[in-house]
Design an enzyme around this catalytic site. Structure first.
Site, PDB file in Angstrom:
ATOM      1  CG  ASN A  55      33.917  49.417   4.908  1.00  0.00           C
ATOM      2  OD1 ASN A  55      34.449  50.008   4.658  1.00  0.00           O
ATOM      3  ND2 ASN A  55      32.853  48.727   4.711  1.00  0.00           N
ATOM      4  N   GLY A  73      32.883  52.863  13.755  1.00  0.00           N
ATOM      5  CA  GLY A  73      33.975  53.495  13.558  1.00  0.00           C
ATOM      6  C   GLY A  73      34.939  53.002  14.149  1.00  0.00           C
ATOM      7  CG  HIS A  89      25.404  57.694  10.810  1.00  0.00           C
ATOM      8  ND1 HIS A  89      25.375  58.872  10.788  1.00  0.00           N
ATOM      9  CD2 HIS A  89      27.092  57.151  10.887  1.00  0.00           C
ATOM     10  CE1 HIS A  89      27.080  59.543  10.753  1.00  0.00           C
ATOM     11  NE2 HIS A  89      27.576  58.202  10.641  1.00  0.00           N
ATOM     12  CG  ASP A 136      34.611  55.948  10.076  1.00  0.00           C
ATOM     13  OD1 ASP A 136      34.233  57.524  11.157  1.00  0.00           O
ATOM     14  OD2 ASP A 136      34.014  54.917  10.255  1.00  0.00           O
ATOM     15  CG  HIS A 143      32.986  54.613   5.613  1.00  0.00           C
ATOM     16  ND1 HIS A 143      31.785  54.797   4.955  1.00  0.00           N
ATOM     17  CD2 HIS A 143      32.125  55.018   6.884  1.00  0.00           C
ATOM     18  CE1 HIS A 143      30.900  55.122   5.145  1.00  0.00           C
ATOM     19  NE2 HIS A 143      31.518  55.701   6.778  1.00  0.00           N
TER      20      HIS A 143
END
Ligand code: ZN
Length: 383
Positions: free
Chosen positions: A215, A305, A139, A270, A212
């Site tokens: 992670n 991802g 991100h 994802d 997730h």
């Protein structure tokens, strides 16, 4: 007109059966019976596996498109059609951290997609921007910010489908979590460095998910259980997991199943635009992301991802998680349906449920899907 799906190996909630036929009509599973009704059209499944359709609560893109880039009905349609080829009959298109104007466009587009009947769209997953900078993963740091009360109206503004918000509990107050939940939003924790106590405080105010698991979150340590410890300990919450063989060590996957159980642990992809696309790279908010086999990396080597599909996730869960087919499918269908509060409509192959189904070869190649009883591709018809 009713359709009788005959000669399949059918995964019922009670187990695998090869002596039943599944009758669908009016968008629903009418019955699971030993003989096909006289007046039903027969479809021969050729001995293949018939299982409930997969439900993916975290899909960033597919077919070369990223939801963030153009949050429109057309993008949603392409993403949903692409993932349907891999067995996904229900999904939440997922926005990663972005400007709130993009979040608003995403919510409006999902509303319109559901209004106009784009098959498979169950709602929206807003992953960020209320996240921890230190646990941001791929991100963009420039997009990340704490949750302000001013934003609550936007986050609760969807008219159709489910809204799932992933936030870092240290970037939102327990009162904000409670507000979202009381307005029908499903709140999950992720991309967070929060200590155990902060996570517990959010669970106590209605947080029900973990994004997730393992992670991009605080890990389980001897005297600091972190978010992973809070997630594994708690029996009421759900957790998504990326079973692509790269995000997690296979033993970690197995620990997660043992601790949380397949009724609380769900498979997610994802997935990025690379699913269903041959392009060697794509651009994520101005940064080039490269495909290397079945992994995706930014320039700094951070996983960006996945290229995972739901059919691939089921296979990965069986191979690396060492669970039987019925358990892996549960984690891909019934568990995400329950997480979304849709367990009475989708996620299981039983009379009265929506006819969302997947037909698979033994190697998990998807041969056909039905959404609301509507078949997608070619099928073998007996008469
Ligand atoms: Zn993420």
């Amino acid at each position: 007109m009713r359709t009788a799906l005959i000669n399949g190996r059918v995964l019922l909630p009670s187990g695998l059966r090869d002596d039943v036929c599944v009758v669908i009509g009016d968008g629903e599973i009418k019955s699971v019976s030993s003989a096909a009704p006289e007046d039903a059209r027969r479809v021969d499944l050729g001995g293949r596996l018939l299982v409930p359709g997969f439900i993916d609560t975290q899909v960033n893109g597919g077919g070369g498109l990223l939801f963030n880039d153009d949050p429109s009905v057309e993008t949603i349609r392409v993403i949903a059609e692409t993932h349907r080829r891999y067995g996904t009959t229900g999904l939440l298109p997922t926005l990663i951290s972005d400007d709130l104007s993009v979040v608003e466009r995403g919510i409006r587009a999902i509303d319109e997609a559901i209004d106009t009947g784009v098959p498979g769209v169950l709602g929206i997953h807003i992953e960020g921007p209320f996240l921890s900078v230190t646990r941001r993963g791929i991100h963009s740091e420039s997009k990340i910010q704490p949750l302000k009360d001013d934003y609550l109206d936007l986050l609760t503004s969807a008219k159709h489908g489910k809204t799932l918000v992933t936030l870092a509990p240290e970037c939102a107050s327990p009162d904000q979590v409670a507000h979202l939940v009381s307005h029908g939003v499903i709140v999950a924790a992720g991309h967070s460095d929060a200590p155990y106590e902060t996570v517990r405080a959010a669970i106590n105010r209605g947080l029900t998910g973990f994004t997730h698991l393992f992670n991009a979150m605080s890990q389980l340590a001897n005297r600091a259980p972190g978010m992973v410890g809070a997630a594994l300990e708690d029996d009421s919450t759900f957790a998504g997991i990326i079973a692509d063989g790269h995000h997690l060590h296979p033993a970690t996957l197995r620990v997660a199943v043992r601790a949380k159980g397949p009724h609380r642990l769900m498979l997610v992809t994802d997935a990025m635009p690379s699913v269903g696309s041959d392009a060697p790279s794509f651009v994520l908010q101005g940064r080039e992301i490269w495909r290397d086999g079945d992994t995706l990396h930014g320039a700094d080597g951070v996983l960006a991802g996945s290229t995972l599909t739901m059919a691939g996730a089921v296979r990965g869960m069986m191979e690396q998680g060492r669970v039987p087919l019925a358990t892996a499918v549960q984690m891909a269908a019934a568990t995400p349906a329950a997480f979304l509060g849709l367990g009475d409509r989708i996620g299981a192959l039983a009379a009265g449920m929506r006819a969302d189904l997947v037909l698979l070869d033994d190697d998990f190649t998807v041969r056909e899907t039905w959404i609301g009883g509507q078949a997608n591709g070619a099928q073998q018809t007996a008469d």
